[in-house]
Scaffold this motif. Sequence first.
Motif, mmCIF file in Angstrom:
data_model
loop_
_atom_site.group_PDB
_atom_site.id
_atom_site.type_symbol
_atom_site.label_atom_id
_atom_site.label_comp_id
_atom_site.label_asym_id
_atom_site.label_seq_id
_atom_site.Cartn_x
_atom_site.Cartn_y
_atom_site.Cartn_z
ATOM 1 N N ASP A 136 1.720 10.862 -10.914
ATOM 2 C CA ASP A 136 0.850 12.038 -10.909
ATOM 3 C C ASP A 136 1.662 13.319 -11.077
ATOM 4 N N TYR A 195 1.914 6.200 -7.338
ATOM 5 C CA TYR A 195 0.885 7.170 -7.712
ATOM 6 C C TYR A 195 1.433 8.594 -7.635
ATOM 7 N N ASP A 196 2.090 8.919 -6.531
ATOM 8 C CA ASP A 196 2.635 10.272 -6.344
ATOM 9 C C ASP A 196 3.624 10.618 -7.445
ATOM 10 N N ARG A 210 2.338 1.502 -3.563
ATOM 11 C CA ARG A 210 1.304 1.983 -4.491
ATOM 12 C C ARG A 210 1.173 3.511 -4.386
ATOM 13 N N GLN A 211 1.196 4.032 -3.161
ATOM 14 C CA GLN A 211 1.087 5.476 -2.974
ATOM 15 C C GLN A 211 2.295 6.200 -3.568
ATOM 16 N N ALA A 212 3.477 5.645 -3.385
ATOM 17 C CA ALA A 212 4.690 6.257 -3.945
ATOM 18 C C ALA A 212 4.649 6.259 -5.474
ATOM 19 N N SER A 246 0.828 -1.210 0.000
ATOM 20 C CA SER A 246 0.000 0.000 0.000
ATOM 21 C C SER A 246 0.862 1.260 0.000
ATOM 22 N N ASP A 247 1.983 1.229 0.703
ATOM 23 C CA ASP A 247 2.897 2.375 0.706
ATOM 24 C C ASP A 247 3.605 2.511 -0.645
ATOM 25 N N SER A 262 -5.862 4.418 -9.604
ATOM 26 C CA SER A 262 -5.464 3.215 -8.886
ATOM 27 C C SER A 262 -6.612 2.801 -7.982
#
Length: 140
Positions: free
Chosen positions: A18, A14-15, A10-12, A7-8, A27
């Motif tokens: 983006d 995405y950031d 995936r966030q990285a 999950s961390d 996502s």
Amino acid sequence: MTAPKYSDLRQALYDRLDAQLSCDVWSPKAPQADDGELLGPFPYVVITQANESPWNTKASRGLDALVQIDAYARATSSVSVENAIADVSSRVREALEWYPLTVANAAWVDTTLESIIPGWEDSGKTRRAVMLFRVVLDEA
């Protein structure tokens, strides 16, 4: 210490995407019409899924993730669909390959492109590129 979490990661991802791309990033999936047609605006990118494996040593616990990122494009009046998908998949590759991701509670080790597989979606209007990136993380 704890092992890195997907999950961390995936966030990285995405950031980073983006911030680097001039298109929408979704996502785990992009919006679709009730009939299953892909909605725009095109192009766009979707961080869809990952296969996770441990990347452990005697001293630490890590994560080896094979992440699927899909790019979608349609032709415009000035750009063919082949050029559009080549452009967006190239920009995703430039944004991620060998870039040191900042992942919460993890130390980035490597990000490499494993493959790009082109194909068609819906009724043949939309071009899709399935990209697989291997991301290796260690404990922070």
